[in-house]
Design a protein around this motif. Structure first.
Motif, mmCIF file in Angstrom:
data_model
loop_
_atom_site.group_PDB
_atom_site.id
_atom_site.type_symbol
_atom_site.label_atom_id
_atom_site.label_comp_id
_atom_site.label_asym_id
_atom_site.label_seq_id
_atom_site.Cartn_x
_atom_site.Cartn_y
_atom_site.Cartn_z
ATOM 1 N N LYS A 1 -34.836 26.841 -19.782
ATOM 2 C CA LYS A 1 -34.186 28.130 -19.533
ATOM 3 C C LYS A 1 -34.421 29.074 -20.696
ATOM 4 O O LYS A 1 -34.591 28.666 -21.836
ATOM 5 C CB LYS A 1 -32.679 27.923 -19.330
ATOM 6 N N ARG A 2 -34.416 30.356 -20.348
ATOM 7 C CA ARG A 2 -34.482 31.424 -21.346
ATOM 8 C C ARG A 2 -33.585 32.557 -20.866
ATOM 9 O O ARG A 2 -33.417 32.764 -19.660
ATOM 10 C CB ARG A 2 -35.904 31.972 -21.533
ATOM 11 N N LEU A 3 -33.039 33.305 -21.824
ATOM 12 C CA LEU A 3 -32.217 34.471 -21.496
ATOM 13 C C LEU A 3 -32.604 35.610 -22.408
ATOM 14 O O LEU A 3 -32.610 35.470 -23.629
ATOM 15 C CB LEU A 3 -30.730 34.143 -21.658
ATOM 16 N N TYR A 4 -32.939 36.746 -21.786
ATOM 17 C CA TYR A 4 -33.238 37.973 -22.518
ATOM 18 C C TYR A 4 -32.204 39.022 -22.131
ATOM 19 O O TYR A 4 -32.032 39.338 -20.950
ATOM 20 C CB TYR A 4 -34.648 38.470 -22.178
ATOM 21 N N ILE A 5 -31.505 39.558 -23.132
ATOM 22 C CA ILE A 5 -30.543 40.636 -22.921
ATOM 23 C C ILE A 5 -31.227 41.931 -23.311
ATOM 24 O O ILE A 5 -31.531 42.152 -24.488
ATOM 25 C CB ILE A 5 -29.271 40.426 -23.779
ATOM 26 N N GLY A 6 -31.504 42.787 -22.319
ATOM 27 C CA GLY A 6 -32.367 43.935 -22.561
ATOM 28 C C GLY A 6 -31.755 45.290 -22.265
ATOM 29 O O GLY A 6 -30.563 45.419 -21.972
ATOM 30 N N GLN A 7 -32.605 46.304 -22.303
ATOM 31 C CA GLN A 7 -32.191 47.709 -22.208
ATOM 32 C C GLN A 7 -32.256 48.200 -20.761
ATOM 33 O O GLN A 7 -32.903 49.208 -20.459
ATOM 34 C CB GLN A 7 -33.093 48.561 -23.111
ATOM 35 N N PHE A 8 -31.592 47.520 -19.849
ATOM 36 C CA PHE A 8 -31.657 47.855 -18.430
ATOM 37 C C PHE A 8 -30.386 47.361 -17.759
ATOM 38 O O PHE A 8 -29.547 46.728 -18.392
ATOM 39 C CB PHE A 8 -32.886 47.209 -17.783
ATOM 40 N N GLY A 9 -30.264 47.598 -16.470
ATOM 41 C CA GLY A 9 -29.107 47.106 -15.731
ATOM 42 C C GLY A 9 -28.642 48.081 -14.678
ATOM 43 O O GLY A 9 -29.234 49.144 -14.467
ATOM 44 N N HIS A 10 -27.549 47.708 -13.985
ATOM 45 C CA HIS A 10 -26.874 48.644 -13.088
ATOM 46 C C HIS A 10 -26.197 49.724 -13.939
ATOM 47 O O HIS A 10 -26.216 49.668 -15.173
ATOM 48 C CB HIS A 10 -25.821 47.909 -12.254
ATOM 49 N N ALA A 11 -25.559 50.693 -13.268
ATOM 50 C CA ALA A 11 -24.885 51.771 -13.983
ATOM 51 C C ALA A 11 -23.986 51.191 -15.081
ATOM 52 O O ALA A 11 -23.338 50.172 -14.878
ATOM 53 C CB ALA A 11 -24.050 52.602 -13.008
ATOM 54 N N PRO A 12 -23.996 51.807 -16.261
ATOM 55 C CA PRO A 12 -24.592 53.098 -16.609
ATOM 56 C C PRO A 12 -26.046 53.004 -17.059
ATOM 57 O O PRO A 12 -26.627 54.007 -17.484
ATOM 58 C CB PRO A 12 -23.712 53.556 -17.774
ATOM 59 N N SER A 13 -26.641 51.811 -16.985
ATOM 60 C CA SER A 13 -28.046 51.642 -17.341
ATOM 61 C C SER A 13 -28.915 51.880 -16.109
ATOM 62 O O SER A 13 -28.413 52.199 -15.032
ATOM 63 C CB SER A 13 -28.272 50.232 -17.907
ATOM 64 N N THR A 14 -30.209 51.699 -16.266
ATOM 65 C CA THR A 14 -31.154 51.847 -15.154
ATOM 66 C C THR A 14 -32.162 50.704 -15.210
ATOM 67 O O THR A 14 -32.286 50.013 -16.213
ATOM 68 C CB THR A 14 -31.918 53.179 -15.219
ATOM 69 N N PHE A 15 -32.867 50.509 -14.107
ATOM 70 C CA PHE A 15 -33.976 49.564 -14.089
ATOM 71 C C PHE A 15 -35.188 50.264 -13.487
ATOM 72 O O PHE A 15 -35.060 50.883 -12.440
ATOM 73 C CB PHE A 15 -33.653 48.316 -13.266
ATOM 74 N N PRO A 16 -36.381 50.162 -14.117
ATOM 75 C CA PRO A 16 -36.628 49.454 -15.369
ATOM 76 C C PRO A 16 -36.126 50.229 -16.579
ATOM 77 O O PRO A 16 -35.861 51.421 -16.490
ATOM 78 C CB PRO A 16 -38.151 49.337 -15.396
ATOM 79 N N GLY A 17 -36.014 49.545 -17.715
ATOM 80 C CA GLY A 17 -35.614 50.172 -18.951
ATOM 81 C C GLY A 17 -36.814 50.394 -19.854
ATOM 82 O O GLY A 17 -37.954 50.071 -19.494
ATOM 83 N N PRO A 18 -36.593 50.923 -21.051
ATOM 84 C CA PRO A 18 -37.698 51.205 -21.967
ATOM 85 C C PRO A 18 -38.399 49.949 -22.478
ATOM 86 O O PRO A 18 -39.498 50.046 -23.028
ATOM 87 C CB PRO A 18 -37.020 51.967 -23.113
#
Length: 438
Positions: free
Chosen positions: A246-263
């Motif tokens: 397993k791997r987990l990346y916490i990134g610059q994206f998501g549902h509101a208030p973020s967007t997908f894709p992110g930077p």
């Protein structure tokens, strides 16, 4: 999203696309698109990936993902879940019929002569990520999986402490209620946090949480730093509980208030392809040996990796007084939240006040929030697990009320509320021992 994905994929090989439908056991027609690389398939067939879309979406919205995969040597099967796109039937919120459909589509895909029946993976985002988890829990024989901004425990994600994230739940419901008698029938209860026993039963049947320890399939989890629908805890559940790689990346994206894709999408895409290359093609690219937990910085390309969940510490922030909006002390060092913070508040009097929402701000920026059904006495509000940078000099404030206000779509208010009287409040703020962001 389309332009970014196709640009990233431009140097790779061409592909062909076929469109068709499959009839399920109950007569439902599922529309699919099959993408295959040009040229002769390798011995044993192309490795393949089943691609699952988000709520209210369709196979067409997954064309960019399938295009990138096929351009890099993978067959890809994107299909519209029942009750979505041009597929027939009713949307049942990733229920048993949808998982049966997923199994049937994976079997069809693996049975194609040009596709490897032993090297099939799955990629799912949001609703599709929940389906991917549930498919793994149901034993669909995927050899590798990638899940993006999704849930492992649907009830704790959308009804934490038995209070609906009403803005999120209402938005999801309105997007699909016309094709989902199930969601339409539950919408009022789901949004207003009533008749929660039946919501809890329904959500449990659509959550992988209990089955996670039995999952041995290699899973790469991609979750957003700030995602009001599915916070970091939903992916941390998977990271903590699955027994396979397993791997987990916490990134610059998501549902509101973020967007997908992110930077950081180029990094996400490269990691995703490397995961499939290793576990579907057997390439020794080292992704299985790298530190398995990574957090992206709030901005830019910085990131930090860890051998497990990162170390945290607790910062105590007191809020004196009795008003519904209060200000705390100034932080003398930069801090970055990670983990579930707890807010304890003394409720002195409450009359017809169905929900007490606490929203924590840094200036006008929402840091986190949570809600309870208030009772007289010392109450604990579990705050959402977001990764938020607070630079040196930050002063937090907390607002209490029946909603999270116009700056925050998570908790909406409904009509007139009663009254509440509060005493002192204290936040035990969980933060990284060393901030990732600068």
């Amino acid at each position: 999203m389309v332009a970014l994905l196709l640009l990233w994929a431009a140097p790779a090989n061409a592909f062909t696309k076929q469109t068709g439908t499959r009839t399920m056991a109950d007569g439902t027609s599922i529309a699919y698109d099959l993408y295959e690389p040009d040229g002769t398939a390798p011995a044993g067939g192309w490795p393949g990936v089943v691609v699952l879309h988000g709520l209210g979406g369709s196979k067409d919205q997954m064309a960019p993902v399938a295009t990138v995969l096929s351009a890099h040597g993978y067959a890809a099967l994107a299909y519209s879940a029942r009750g979505q796109g041009t597929s027939t039937g009713d949307l049942e919120l990733a229920g048993p019929n949808e998982i049966s459909d997923e199994r049937a589509l994976e079997s069809f895909f693996a049975g194609l002569p040009e596709v490897s029946n032993a090297d099939i993976g799955v990629w799912g985002i949001s609703y599709g990520g929940g389906q991917a988890w549930d498919g793994l829990a149901a034993g669909i024989p995927y050899k590798a999986a990638e899940v993006v901004e999704t849930w492992t425990d649907l009830y704790s994600a959308l009804w934490p402490q038995d209070v609906a994230k009403s803005g999120i739940v209402l938005g999801f419901a309105k997007s699909v209620e016309a094709r989902s008698p199930l969601i339409a029938s539950l919408e009022n209860d789901a949004v207003h946090s009533t008749s929660l026993a039946k919501i809890k039963v329904l959500a449990a049947a659509r959550s992988s949480y209990a089955a996670l320890p039995k999952i041995k399939t290699p899973v790469y989890m991609f979750q957003g730093r700030v995602d009001y629908a599915f916070d970091v805890t939903q992916a941390a559940n998977g990271f903590n509980r699955v027994s396979g790689p397993k791997r987990l990346y916490i990134g610059q994206f998501g549902h509101a208030p973020s967007t997908f894709p992110g930077p950081d999408f180029a990094y996400v895409l490269a990691q995703g392809l490397a995961w499939y290359d290793h576990y579907l093609r057997g390439q020794p690219n080292g992704i299985d040996k790298a530190p398995p937990f990574t957090i992206a910085a709030a901005a830019g390309t910085g990131r930090a990796s860890y051998a497990g969940l990162p170390k945290t510490k607790v910062i105590t922030v007191g809020f004196r007084g009795t008003s519904l909006r209060r200000t705390g002390p100034v932080f003398r060092q930069p801090l970055e939240t990670f983990g579930v913070s707890l807010l304890k508040v003394q409720v002195r009097k409450v009359t017809q006040y169905p929900r007490l929402v606490a929203t924590v701000f840094a200036g006008n920026r929402v840091i986190t929030h949570g809600a309870i059904v208030p009772k007289v006495g010392l109450q604990t509000i579990r705050l959402a697990n977001y990764v938020q940078l607070m630079p040196k000099g930050t002063r937090l404030s907390v607002t209490f009320g029946p909603s999270s206000g116009s700056a925050d779509v998570a908790y909406l208010a409904f009509g007139d509320e009663g009254s509440i009287a509060l005493g002192p409040a204290v936040i035990s703020l969980q933060v990284l021992t060393k901030p990732v962001s600068r």
